[in-house]
Design a protein around this motif. Structure first.
Motif, PDB file in Angstrom:
ATOM      1  N   ALA A 103      30.239  24.563  11.779  1.00 53.25           N
ATOM      2  CA  ALA A 103      29.283  23.729  10.460  1.00 53.25           C
ATOM      3  C   ALA A 103      30.528  23.908   9.150  1.00 53.25           C
ATOM      4  CB  ALA A 103      28.082  24.165  10.579  1.00 53.25           C
ATOM      5  N   LEU A 104      30.789  23.298   8.663  1.00 54.97           N
ATOM      6  CA  LEU A 104      31.794  23.449   7.151  1.00 54.97           C
ATOM      7  C   LEU A 104      31.387  24.366   6.706  1.00 54.97           C
ATOM      8  CD1 LEU A 104      32.411  20.044   7.130  1.00 54.97           C
ATOM      9  CD2 LEU A 104      33.576  21.679   7.891  1.00 54.97           C
ATOM     10  N   THR A 105      29.636  23.864   6.216  1.00 55.10           N
ATOM     11  CA  THR A 105      28.833  24.954   5.202  1.00 55.10           C
ATOM     12  C   THR A 105      27.794  24.149   5.328  1.00 55.10           C
ATOM     13  OG1 THR A 105      29.111  24.572   2.651  1.00 55.10           O
ATOM     14  CG2 THR A 105      29.820  22.132   3.227  1.00 55.10           C
ATOM     15  N   HIS A 106      26.514  25.467   4.224  1.00 56.37           N
ATOM     16  CA  HIS A 106      24.908  24.704   4.559  1.00 56.37           C
ATOM     17  C   HIS A 106      24.694  24.735   2.750  1.00 56.37           C
ATOM     18  CE1 HIS A 106      24.888  28.868   2.883  1.00 56.37           C
ATOM     19  NE2 HIS A 106      23.544  28.461   2.864  1.00 56.37           N
ATOM     20  N   PHE A 107      23.183  23.770   3.171  1.00 61.07           N
ATOM     21  CA  PHE A 107      22.421  24.013   1.816  1.00 61.07           C
ATOM     22  C   PHE A 107      20.919  24.226   1.747  1.00 61.07           C
ATOM     23  CE2 PHE A 107      26.450  20.973   1.438  1.00 61.07           C
ATOM     24  CZ  PHE A 107      26.307  21.234  -0.278  1.00 61.07           C
ATOM     25  N   ALA A 108      20.629  25.142   0.952  1.00 62.26           N
ATOM     26  CA  ALA A 108      18.901  25.378   1.141  1.00 62.26           C
ATOM     27  C   ALA A 108      19.054  24.555   0.431  1.00 62.26           C
ATOM     28  CB  ALA A 108      19.495  27.123   0.617  1.00 62.26           C
ATOM     29  N   LYS A 109      16.999  23.991   0.995  1.00 57.59           N
ATOM     30  CA  LYS A 109      16.186  23.726   0.053  1.00 57.59           C
ATOM     31  C   LYS A 109      15.109  24.179  -0.448  1.00 57.59           C
ATOM     32  CE  LYS A 109      15.952  20.576   4.119  1.00 57.59           C
ATOM     33  NZ  LYS A 109      14.920  19.523   5.039  1.00 57.59           N
ATOM     34  N   PRO A 110      15.262  23.104  -1.200  1.00 54.86           N
ATOM     35  CA  PRO A 110      15.608  21.982  -1.756  1.00 54.86           C
ATOM     36  C   PRO A 110      16.636  22.165  -2.553  1.00 54.86           C
ATOM     37  CG  PRO A 110      14.137  23.300  -3.620  1.00 54.86           C
ATOM     38  CD  PRO A 110      14.161  24.064  -2.505  1.00 54.86           C
ATOM     39  N   PHE A 111      17.537  21.373  -2.136  1.00 55.25           N
ATOM     40  CA  PHE A 111      19.247  20.942  -2.209  1.00 55.25           C
ATOM     41  C   PHE A 111      19.203  20.208  -3.691  1.00 55.25           C
ATOM     42  CE2 PHE A 111      18.425  18.735   1.243  1.00 55.25           C
ATOM     43  CZ  PHE A 111      18.427  17.095   0.943  1.00 55.25           C
ATOM     44  N   ASP A 112      20.296  20.723  -4.849  1.00 58.60           N
ATOM     45  CA  ASP A 112      20.700  19.557  -5.217  1.00 58.60           C
ATOM     46  C   ASP A 112      21.651  18.614  -4.664  1.00 58.60           C
ATOM     47  OD1 ASP A 112      21.811  18.346  -7.681  1.00 58.60           O
ATOM     48  OD2 ASP A 112      22.422  20.115  -8.808  1.00 58.60           O
ATOM     49  N   ILE A 113      20.769  17.162  -4.851  1.00 57.27           N
ATOM     50  CA  ILE A 113      21.395  16.263  -4.430  1.00 57.27           C
ATOM     51  C   ILE A 113      22.556  15.710  -4.531  1.00 57.27           C
ATOM     52  CG2 ILE A 113      20.420  14.770  -6.503  1.00 57.27           C
ATOM     53  CD1 ILE A 113      20.788  13.901  -2.431  1.00 57.27           C
ATOM     54  N   ASP A 114      22.888  15.969  -5.940  1.00 58.05           N
ATOM     55  CA  ASP A 114      24.394  16.231  -6.256  1.00 58.05           C
ATOM     56  C   ASP A 114      25.340  17.034  -6.062  1.00 58.05           C
ATOM     57  OD1 ASP A 114      24.423  13.548  -8.291  1.00 58.05           O
ATOM     58  OD2 ASP A 114      23.526  15.632  -9.838  1.00 58.05           O
ATOM     59  N   GLU A 115      25.282  17.966  -5.150  1.00 58.80           N
ATOM     60  CA  GLU A 115      25.723  19.110  -4.909  1.00 58.80           C
ATOM     61  C   GLU A 115      26.042  18.629  -3.213  1.00 58.80           C
ATOM     62  OE1 GLU A 115      24.540  22.993  -4.717  1.00 58.80           O
ATOM     63  OE2 GLU A 115      24.496  23.541  -7.270  1.00 58.80           O
ATOM     64  N   ILE A 116      25.120  17.970  -2.909  1.00 58.75           N
ATOM     65  CA  ILE A 116      25.217  17.493  -1.386  1.00 58.75           C
ATOM     66  C   ILE A 116      26.187  16.174  -1.522  1.00 58.75           C
ATOM     67  CG2 ILE A 116      23.968  16.054   0.377  1.00 58.75           C
ATOM     68  CD1 ILE A 116      22.530  18.500   1.154  1.00 58.75           C
ATOM     69  N   ARG A 117      25.854  15.587  -2.541  1.00 60.89           N
ATOM     70  CA  ARG A 117      26.711  13.968  -3.071  1.00 60.89           C
ATOM     71  C   ARG A 117      27.994  14.964  -3.111  1.00 60.89           C
ATOM     72  NH1 ARG A 117      24.511  12.009  -7.681  1.00 60.89           N
ATOM     73  NH2 ARG A 117      23.657  10.711  -6.768  1.00 60.89           N
ATOM     74  N   GLN A 118      28.562  15.351  -3.767  1.00 56.00           N
ATOM     75  CA  GLN A 118      29.777  16.557  -3.614  1.00 56.00           C
ATOM     76  C   GLN A 118      30.679  16.719  -2.712  1.00 56.00           C
ATOM     77  OE1 GLN A 118      29.258  19.130  -7.513  1.00 56.00           O
ATOM     78  NE2 GLN A 118      30.010  17.623  -8.541  1.00 56.00           N
ATOM     79  N   ALA A 119      29.296  17.315  -1.829  1.00 57.72           N
ATOM     80  CA  ALA A 119      30.916  17.806  -0.106  1.00 57.72           C
ATOM     81  C   ALA A 119      30.691  17.094   0.627  1.00 57.72           C
ATOM     82  CB  ALA A 119      29.554  19.133   0.135  1.00 57.72           C
ATOM     83  N   VAL A 120      29.870  16.242   0.558  1.00 57.18           N
ATOM     84  CA  VAL A 120      30.142  14.525   1.101  1.00 57.18           C
ATOM     85  C   VAL A 120      31.411  14.227   0.840  1.00 57.18           C
ATOM     86  CG1 VAL A 120      29.205  12.699   2.114  1.00 57.18           C
ATOM     87  CG2 VAL A 120      27.587  13.998   2.090  1.00 57.18           C
ATOM     88  N   ARG A 121      31.704  14.398  -0.304  1.00 57.44           N
ATOM     89  CA  ARG A 121      32.875  13.769  -0.549  1.00 57.44           C
ATOM     90  C   ARG A 121      33.724  14.145  -0.270  1.00 57.44           C
ATOM     91  NH1 ARG A 121      31.320  12.294  -6.920  1.00 57.44           N
ATOM     92  NH2 ARG A 121      29.837  10.649  -6.077  1.00 57.44           N
ATOM     93  N   GLN A 122      34.090  16.220  -0.264  1.00 61.74           N
ATOM     94  CA  GLN A 122      35.505  16.375  -0.212  1.00 61.74           C
ATOM     95  C   GLN A 122      35.090  16.490   0.975  1.00 61.74           C
ATOM     96  OE1 GLN A 122      34.459  20.590  -1.307  1.00 61.74           O
ATOM     97  NE2 GLN A 122      35.310  22.055   0.562  1.00 61.74           N
ATOM     98  N   TYR A 123      34.431  16.344   1.612  1.00 58.25           N
ATOM     99  CA  TYR A 123      34.955  16.478   3.434  1.00 58.25           C
ATOM    100  C   TYR A 123      35.264  15.293   4.040  1.00 58.25           C
ATOM    101  CZ  TYR A 123      33.666  21.058   3.615  1.00 58.25           C
ATOM    102  OH  TYR A 123      33.242  22.383   2.982  1.00 58.25           O
ATOM    103  N   LEU A 124      34.738  14.002   3.381  1.00 58.25           N
ATOM    104  CA  LEU A 124      34.038  13.012   3.788  1.00 58.25           C
ATOM    105  C   LEU A 124      35.009  11.792   2.624  1.00 58.25           C
ATOM    106  CD1 LEU A 124      34.361  11.265   6.780  1.00 58.25           C
ATOM    107  CD2 LEU A 124      31.672  10.727   6.126  1.00 58.25           C
ATOM    108  N   PRO A 125      35.941  12.102   2.546  1.00 59.06           N
ATOM    109  CA  PRO A 125      36.372  10.933   1.069  1.00 59.06           C
ATOM    110  C   PRO A 125      36.005   9.451   1.313  1.00 59.06           C
ATOM    111  CG  PRO A 125      38.247  12.557   1.569  1.00 59.06           C
ATOM    112  CD  PRO A 125      36.792  12.658   2.980  1.00 59.06           C
ATOM    113  N   VAL A 126      35.544   8.374   0.931  1.00 59.37           N
ATOM    114  CA  VAL A 126      35.091   7.272   0.992  1.00 59.37           C
ATOM    115  C   VAL A 126      36.758   6.660   0.721  1.00 59.37           C
ATOM    116  CG1 VAL A 126      34.601   4.725  -0.224  1.00 59.37           C
ATOM    117  CG2 VAL A 126      32.630   7.240  -0.491  1.00 59.37           C
ATOM    118  N   GLY A 127      36.803   6.014   1.441  1.00 57.67           N
ATOM    119  CA  GLY A 127      38.098   4.786   2.255  1.00 57.67           C
ATOM    120  C   GLY A 127      38.761   5.799   3.088  1.00 57.67           C
ATOM    121  N   SER A 128      38.574   6.842   3.296  1.00 55.10           N
ATOM    122  CA  SER A 128      40.540   7.518   4.392  1.00 55.10           C
ATOM    123  C   SER A 128      40.160   7.378   5.755  1.00 55.10           C
ATOM    124  CB  SER A 128      39.006   8.954   4.178  1.00 55.10           C
ATOM    125  OG  SER A 128      37.800   9.448   5.220  1.00 55.10           O
ATOM    126  N   ASN A 129      39.630   6.251   5.730  1.00 58.21           N
ATOM    127  CA  ASN A 129      39.902   5.872   7.557  1.00 58.21           C
ATOM    128  C   ASN A 129      41.429   4.814   7.334  1.00 58.21           C
ATOM    129  OD1 ASN A 129      37.318   6.711   8.523  1.00 58.21           O
ATOM    130  ND2 ASN A 129      37.145   4.672   8.882  1.00 58.21           N
TER     131      ASN A 129
END
Length: 129
Positions: A103-129
């Motif tokens: 696993a890359l990282t973890h988030f504790a609930k309740p999570f901050d949706i912006d933190e999840i969004r940033q982590a997803v962007r970090q590990y999976l940039p849109v348009g990276s295909n």
């Protein structure tokens, strides 16, 4: 080979709580990702096999097959799959085991949706295909 068609990066959201799946789906679709949802481990494995998601947001506390077992099975199927775990509990041993399993990282609930969004962007940039 992709000709003139941009295929969206795919994210699988695995959580037994419907509200969390809907929230993450809405946020991530707005970011430009294609999303899939699973309410349990069996659905998650099936969806992963059929749709080859680029990233999985995985809740650790799911009735039936727990997050560690789901993570193991996802990695058995595709070692390169990216997984971010979510947990409502401060179970450090489970978090450490999940990280040992890839696993890359973890988030504790309740999570901050912006933190999840940033982590997803970090590990999976849109348009990276």
């Amino acid at each position: 080979m992709k000709v003139g068609l941009h295929l969206k990066e795919k994210i699988l959201i695995v959580d037994d709580q419907f509200g969390i799946r809907i929230l993450l789906t809405e946020v991530l679709q707005k970011e430009g990702y294609q999303t899939f949802q699973a309410a349990n481990g069996f659905q998650a494995i099936d969806i992963a096999k059929q749709n080859a998601p680029d990233l999985v947001l995985l809740d650790m506390k799911i009735p039936g097959m727990d997050g560690i077992e789901i993570l193991k099975r996802l990695k058995e199927h595709d070692q390169s799959i990216k997984v971010i775990i979510m947990t409502a509990y401060g179970e450090l041993d489970m978090i450490q085991e999940a990280k040992d399993l890839g696993a890359l990282t973890h988030f504790a609930k309740p999570f901050d949706i912006d933190e999840i969004r940033q982590a997803v962007r970090q590990y999976l940039p849109v348009g990276s295909n």
